[in-house]
Design an enzyme around this catalytic site. Structure first.
Site, mmCIF file in Angstrom:
data_model
loop_
_atom_site.group_PDB
_atom_site.id
_atom_site.type_symbol
_atom_site.label_atom_id
_atom_site.label_comp_id
_atom_site.label_asym_id
_atom_site.label_seq_id
_atom_site.Cartn_x
_atom_site.Cartn_y
_atom_site.Cartn_z
ATOM 1 N N GLU A 1 -8.800 11.319 3.799
ATOM 2 C CA GLU A 1 -9.564 10.219 3.225
ATOM 3 C C GLU A 1 -10.814 10.675 2.478
ATOM 4 O O GLU A 1 -11.274 10.007 1.579
ATOM 5 C CB GLU A 1 -9.974 9.230 4.322
ATOM 6 N N ASP B 1 -9.337 -0.809 1.780
ATOM 7 C CA ASP B 1 -8.370 0.290 1.823
ATOM 8 C C ASP B 1 -7.024 -0.129 1.230
ATOM 9 O O ASP B 1 -5.969 0.238 1.733
ATOM 10 C CB ASP B 1 -8.193 0.813 3.265
ATOM 11 N N ASN C 1 -6.895 4.580 -2.931
ATOM 12 C CA ASN C 1 -8.165 3.878 -2.762
ATOM 13 C C ASN C 1 -9.355 4.811 -3.022
ATOM 14 O O ASN C 1 -9.220 6.020 -2.942
ATOM 15 C CB ASN C 1 -8.260 3.294 -1.354
ATOM 16 N N THR D 1 4.007 14.939 -0.008
ATOM 17 C CA THR D 1 5.153 14.320 0.647
ATOM 18 C C THR D 1 6.070 13.583 -0.336
ATOM 19 O O THR D 1 7.183 13.227 0.020
ATOM 20 C CB THR D 1 4.700 13.300 1.713
ATOM 21 N N ARG E 1 -0.244 -2.975 -2.366
ATOM 22 C CA ARG E 1 -0.778 -3.080 -1.002
ATOM 23 C C ARG E 1 -1.538 -4.386 -0.795
ATOM 24 O O ARG E 1 -1.557 -4.944 0.291
ATOM 25 C CB ARG E 1 -1.770 -1.935 -0.750
ATOM 26 N N TRP F 1 -0.328 9.872 -4.310
ATOM 27 C CA TRP F 1 0.506 10.487 -3.275
ATOM 28 C C TRP F 1 1.948 9.999 -3.249
ATOM 29 O O TRP F 1 2.752 10.505 -2.474
ATOM 30 C CB TRP F 1 -0.143 10.346 -1.905
#
Lengths: 581, 294
Positions: free
Chosen positions: A198, A317, A275, A180, A344, A257
């Protein structure tokens, strides 16, 4: 006038090329792209320059004039395929290129908004994307416009016709891989990461020949895996089993990603990694390198020059894919080559970009429960051990902890911007927390697997989203703008003293870069989760952004959904300028 | 990853039950309500059955042909309804909610058409509560866990802690993986080799790449059946300190497809009574165990 002169020069240059140079595809070269941060007549890369600062020196639209900004046109992506539009426009030679949801690419006339062509990737109906059907943009080089698709292909189209020049498989979508991110062009190579579900995938970065799509080098992100350069083994990533037990590195995660940034001076590519897996951190003792990290990779060889892990041994995560943006500043009287990343995990990191050395980590969200700052000597978090989700005991779920940020992050995918004028970073952040626990049993693929449970919750009465101005040298928030719904779009800043960003409520907004005062807004008709850009054309400054609500946020229900459940989907490119005269 | 809810499950169920209970007067009802899912399946002459890809011995693709227990069950159910079976495979999402959304009640975002029924859905109370768009019906098997040992795997009946130092095989992130990684203070963890499927972990024993493998009962029995000459042995004794006692495997239809769900339950009961179900499992080397909830 200026535009006319530039165009004549360009035609002279092309005439000269016909006689002097070998046949070459006309259009931006890798040198043009490396120097594009100061080219105000085009938008040649995701991030508006290889550093990804999203900063423009244009000043026609400024704190005084922005209130007059009006639409020049809007162009619909059409069809039934709406959903999240997370793309950033590329602008070159009178054409705006945008990618759309469902792996589509559009070319619009930059003066009229008329569609020149549209390319729809042929996708098998068996693809079940985990996190909506977004695409974050294209890369331009020569006669090509290049983007990636949900079935993990990289496709180069002729930018004038939309016809396929090459189409390469990056990874197997049946094994859970997708794509993406916007590609990046470095030295006639397309640099691309990977993404997927995942469980069981391993992150990597690939460099491909921009003219053929053939692989030049590949660098896995998890220690123990071996990279390649021109088909030959090119050394192991890290050291086998240094921070992983057994063979867990084989399925360790660390997907790249979101793509990266590039520093032409040091020839380093900066890539963030996802992660580690599995979620339950008690089953994978060790730091789990290089998950939740920033990697500095030599662009010619794909060798890792340094790494910095923002969440060692992640248990919440907190993936580390966020963009690392180079900038120069003076710290303690010393001019330094730096880079910054809003993670994050709720911390804003400043590192020495030449060697990855820790400079500072400052909280940019309301609350970080998992750690109490970072140790300046070691660059490691001061963990709050009580806040690590517990291991399941027998059939009982592990200890539930309340963690802030939530796993959707203090900042998710949406890129921040850095103003060379104010010296501030503008971070699209979110204040939310989660109850998180490790499940002894979660059903997947019809059977009993490991799992984690999450319940995301707001932590403030009046907002989830917050656009924050961060002083990277002091580690202090200078101003903040609070937004009811979570912010999910990128940021643009200009020498006109402005900061632009979109909101799920449908507005593109402009703020005073120094004070945070809201100066202008426009309702685009659907949520804005794309990244705005600006350029100059025919002597006028333009601002463009995609509108279309979607992405990962609407997939989550519960308390936070109250702020966005009534937002309609969409799919339009909006372009603004000041009225003439 | 739960979807926004719309109203209480029981309330809606009761309402729908009331509506369909009154279908005796179907001719009086407007057209959309009369098109009950079972009637539609019969009218189309087709039952679309969703099965997991790469889920041996339940469903997997071999040379372009779908095979497995679930594939055969889908065909048998269609035959019982006197319609043609259209068995389609799909790739698993990150959790069951994604699969139910993509395969049963909404369809895939890229055009995958919803199935009339999805097989291999755990008959789990929490999953039912969390999935109010589907009805989970007709449990058809009791799944459990099993350990197999290779010819050089030593004493298969020993306390598992004594598997320390052996090459252990399991599918990544399964309960079996968690058991081997995390039990007994994690002493077995360094020896675990991860595989993409449970059947693959079992097959690694036959290939000599592992000493002990843990997976589901069906995966173990299928491997014993498929590699008769490999000298594989099954642990007979219990697996101590296992977090799960096993689970029932069922199927899912859309929440408003109760008529189809009822017909599938009746068809399944008939297959079980006639012994067809046990024969269908046995053809893949797996002993049929009736679901506890049956």
């Amino acid at each position: 006038m200026k535009g006319t002169i530039r165009r004549s020069l360009v035609s002279l240059a092309s005439v000269a090329l016909v006689t002097a140079a070998p046949v070459r595809a006309e259009g931006p070269t890798s040198q043009d792209i490396a120097a594009s941060a100061t080219n105000t007549s085009a938008v040649l890369t995701n991030g508006m320059g290889p550093w990804g600062q999203r900063y423009s020196t244009l000043t026609q639209v400024n704190t005084a004039t922005v209130k007059g900004l009006v639409p020049a046109f809007a162009s619909s992506l059409g069809g039934e395929k709406q959903r999240g539009q997370e793309s950033q426009p590329i602008v070159y030679d009178g054409t705006i290129y945008v990618t759309g949801s469902y792996s589509r690419l559009f070319a619009f006339d930059a003066r009229t908004g008329e569609k020149k062509w549209e390319y729809n990737a042929r996708l098998t109906d068996g693809i079940m994307p985990c996190c909506d059907v977004v695409n974050r943009g294209a890369a331009i080089h020569g006669d090509k416009i290049i983007f990636a698709t949900l079935d993990a292909h990289l496709i180069a189209l002729n930018r004038n016709t939309g016809k396929v020049i090459w189409n390469k498989t990056l990874a197997d979508y049946q094994a859970g891989y997708s794509a993406t991110a916007a590609p990046m062009i470095v030295k006639d190579m397309v640099i691309y990461g990977n993404s997927g579900g995942e469980f069981g995938i391993v992150g990597s970065v690939q460099a491909r020949d921009v003219n053929t799509g053939e692989l030049i080098w590949e660098r896995p992100t998890i220690e123990g895996h071996v990279g390649t350069l021109r088909g030959q083994p090119n050394g192991m990533t890290g050291k086998l089993n240094a921070s992983w037990q057994g063979d867990m590195w084989k399925t360790g995660g660390g997907a790249t990603w979101l793509g990266g940034t590039y520093d032409p001076d040091s020839n380093l590519i900066f890539m963030g990694t996802g992660n580690p897996g599995p979620w339950n951190s008690h089953l994978r003792p060790g730091d789990n390198l290089y998950t939740s990290s920033t990697l500095a990779i030599d662009a010619d060889t794909g060798v890792i020059k340094w790494h910095f892990q923002t969440t060692p041994h992640d248990g919440w995560d907190f993936d580390g894919v966020n963009e690392f943006i180079p900038f120069d500043a003076t710290i303690g009287g010393k001019p330094m080559k730096l880079g910054a990343k809003a993670d994050r995990n709720g911390y804003f990191f400043v590192l020495d970009r030449t060697n990855g050395k820790f400079v500072s980590a400052s909280k940019f969200v309301m609350q970080t429960t998992w750690a109490n700052g970072f140790n300046p000597k070691t660059g490691r978090p001061n963990y709050n051990d009580d806040n690590r989700p517990g291991a399941p005991v027998g059939a009982e779920k592990g200890k539930v902890v309340f963690s802030s940020p939530s796993f959707l992050g203090g900042k998710n995918w949406m890129p921040m911007a850095y103003s060379q004028q104010t010296g501030l970073f503008y971070i699209p952040s979110n204040d939310w927390g989660m109850d998180i626990w490790n499940e002894p049993i979660a059903y997947k693929k019809g059977a009993a697997y490991l799992g984690a449970g999450f319940t995301i919750r707001p932590i403030a009465e009046d907002h989830i989203g917050a656009l924050r101005a961060m002083d990277p040298t002091a580690g202090k928030i200078v101003w903040e703008y609070k937004n009811k719904a979570p912010l999910w779009g990128g940021v643009l800043t200009t020498a006109g003293g402005l900061v632009f960003t979109g909101t799920p409520e449908g507005y593109l907004k402009a703020f005073d870069a120094k004070t945070g005062q809201e100066l202008w807004k426009f309702q685009t008709g659907s949520g804005v989760v794309g990244s705005p850009v600006t350029w100059q054309q025919d002597g006028e400054q333009y601002v463009a952004v995609m509108s279309g609500w979607g992405g990962a946020v609407p997939l989550w229900g519960g308390e936070v959904a109250k702020t966005f459940k009534d937002i309609s989907q969409g799919g339009s490119l909006w372009v603004f300028k000041l009225p003439k005269g | 990853m739960s979807e926004p809810r719309s109203g209480g499950r029981l309330g809606r169920r009761a309402l729908l039950g009331g509506l369909f209970g009154a279908l005796g007067a179907a001719a009086l009802l407007p057209q959309p309500l009369r098109a009950a899912p079972l009637a539609r399946v019969r009218a189309e002459g087709r039952l679309r059955v969703g099965v997991y890809a790469e889920n041996r011995p339940w469903s997997w693709s071999e040379g372009g042909v779908l095979r497995g227990i679930d594939v055969d069950l889908g065909k048998a159910l269609a035959a019982a309804l006197q319609v043609r079976a259209e068995v389609v495979e799909f790739y698993a999402g990150d959790d069951l909610a994604a699969d139910l959304r993509n395969v049963v009640w909404r369809g895939g975002l890229l055009g995958f058409q919803p199935c009339d029924v999805m097989l291999h859905v755990p008959f789990d109370r929490q999953l039912m509560l969390d999935s109010d768009q589907v009805a989970i019906v007709a449990p058809y098997y009791r799944e459990g866990f099993a350990i197999l040992c290779g010819p050089d795997g030593g004493d298969c009946e020993a306390p598992p802690v004594q598997f320390r130092g052996k090459r252990l095989a399991a599918e990544t992130a399964t309960m079996s993986d968690a058991y081997l990684l995390g039990s007994f203070g994690g002493v077995l963890g360094a020896g675990v080799r991860h595989h993409t499927t449970g059947y693959g972990a079992m097959a690694a024993l036959a290939g000599g790449q592992a000493d002990v493998a843990m997976g589901t009962r069906a995966q173990a029995e299928a491997a014993l059946h498929d590699f008769p000459a490999a000298g594989l042995r099954r642990r007979r004794g219990p697996i101590p300190a296992l977090a799960s006692p096993g689970w029932d495997v069922a199927m899912a239809v859309k929440d408003n497809s109760r008529t189809l769900g009822d017909a599938l339950e009746a068809a399944l009961a008939e297959l079980a009574t006639r012994g067809d179900l046990a024969r269908l499992f046995a053809a893949h080397g797996v002993e049929w165990h009736a679901a506890l909830a049956g």
